[in-house]
Design a protein around this motif. Structure first.
Motif, short mmCIF file in Angstrom:
data_model
loop_
_atom_site.label_atom_id
_atom_site.label_comp_id
_atom_site.label_asym_id
_atom_site.label_seq_id
_atom_site.Cartn_x
_atom_site.Cartn_y
_atom_site.Cartn_z
N ARG A 240 17.10 39.85 70.16
CA ARG A 240 17.67 38.72 69.43
C ARG A 240 18.73 39.18 68.43
O ARG A 240 19.78 38.54 68.28
N LEU A 257 22.33 33.23 54.41
CA LEU A 257 21.05 33.27 55.10
C LEU A 257 20.95 32.12 56.09
O LEU A 257 20.41 32.29 57.20
N GLU A 258 21.48 30.96 55.72
CA GLU A 258 21.44 29.80 56.61
C GLU A 258 22.25 30.05 57.88
O GLU A 258 21.84 29.67 58.99
N GLU A 259 23.41 30.69 57.73
CA GLU A 259 24.26 30.98 58.89
C GLU A 259 23.57 31.98 59.83
O GLU A 259 23.60 31.81 61.05
N LEU A 260 22.97 33.01 59.24
CA LEU A 260 22.28 34.01 60.05
C LEU A 260 21.08 33.39 60.77
O LEU A 260 20.81 33.72 61.94
N ASP A 261 20.37 32.51 60.08
CA ASP A 261 19.22 31.86 60.71
C ASP A 261 19.67 30.99 61.88
O ASP A 261 19.00 30.95 62.92
N TRP A 264 20.36 33.22 64.68
CA TRP A 264 19.08 33.73 65.18
C TRP A 264 18.42 32.73 66.12
O TRP A 264 17.94 33.08 67.20
N GLN A 265 18.39 31.46 65.71
CA GLN A 265 17.77 30.43 66.52
C GLN A 265 18.52 30.26 67.84
O GLN A 265 17.91 30.02 68.90
N LYS A 268 17.52 33.11 70.09
CA LYS A 268 16.19 32.88 70.66
C LYS A 268 16.28 31.93 71.85
O LYS A 268 15.65 32.15 72.90
#
Length: 274
Positions: A240, A257-261, A264-265, A268
């Motif tokens: 991932r 952090l919101e952009e990376l999350d 990440w999603q 996935k």
């Protein structure tokens, strides 16, 4: 069985001897390799562990070339240990090979002797009894805790935890049902959180260990392998993260952090659909 007088040099023996000769040359004070010459049995321990895990990974991958390569790396560690020991007349590669040969013959009396067995379980019981006798113990003198202590010393922690919990369950040291294990898990999480409020690192470490041990017991109750589970999670995380890296056009530190999350999603989802 001594066949030293009429040995046929098979390709296997020739290949093994060539490797032994190469390692001896690498360890030679005259023209050897400086890195190999400074190694000791202790400095090589991390390589033994690393190579063993790489063999396991290669076997799981099913890649025959990788299996051959990694088995060779692990074999090198065995020969290096024997070579270093032989230089101070402690033991030789021949002693290592003879010792395991004799052990296999001794622990398989149903193959090399006249003992009869009717099941794999009988083979296992004979093996354990013979092993205990070799160590100067008998079923009467060998304590249960001494068996478990060997697992704790000799196996990686997760594998040792699974082995210890299985053996303890076999003698009745077990919860009545899986709900009891879940209750214990919640209890240990609470104790860990409480420990984190203080500054005693040793206590915090102990409580973390308790949580991990209960998780291992949960895995056993559900017939799961925690070693495989964690290994697969490690691989998934890296896969991932690789997808996230592919999607990035600047360093991670420049993303929120919101952009990376979000990336990440998305990673996935992409991998889940493969």
């Amino acid at each position: 069985m001594n066949t030293a007088d009429n040995i046929t040099l098979t390709p296997n023996l020739i290949a093994l001897q060539n490797l032994i000769d190469v390692v001896a040359k690498l360890r030679s004070p005259e023209g050897g390799c400086p890195w190999d010459l400074e190694q000791t049995p202790e400095t090589l321990i991390p390589y033994i562990i690393e190579e063993a895990y790489e063999v396991v990974d290669a076997i799981r991958s099913g890649d025959q070339k990788a299996i051959v390569d990694e088995l060779g790396d692990l074999l090198l560690q065995v020969i290096l240990q024997a070579q270093i020991a032989s230089e101070s007349q402690q033991f030789s590669m021949a002693e290592v090979a003879n010792n395991i040969t004799e052990k296999l013959i001794r622990r398989h009396p149903h193959v090399f002797g006249d003992v009869e067995v009717n099941s794999v379980e009988e083979v296992r019981q004979n093996w354990e009894e013979i092993k205990a006798n070799e160590q100067g113990e008998t079923p009467k003198t060998q304590t249960f805790s001494s068996k478990l202590s060997r697992y704790a010393r000799q196996l990686p922690p997760i594998m040792a935890g699974m082995k210890i919990s299985k053996k303890a369950a076999d003698i009745g040291f077990e919860w009545d049902n899986v709900e009891g294990v879940w209750d214990k898990f919640e209890e240990e999480v609470g104790e860990f959180k409480e420990a984190l409020q203080g500054s005693d690192k040793a206590h915090q470490q102990a409580e973390l260990g308790d949580i991990l041990f209960v998780l291992i017991n949960l895995a056993r109750w559900y017939d799961l392998d925690p070693y495989v589970g964690l290994q697969e999670t490690n691989h998934r995380f890296i896969q991932r993260l690789s997808k996230v890296e592919e999607a990035c056009d600047r360093p991670f530190s420049e993303y929120s952090l919101e952009e990376l999350d979000a990336l990440w999603q998305k990673a996935k989802a992409i991998l889940a659909n493969k």
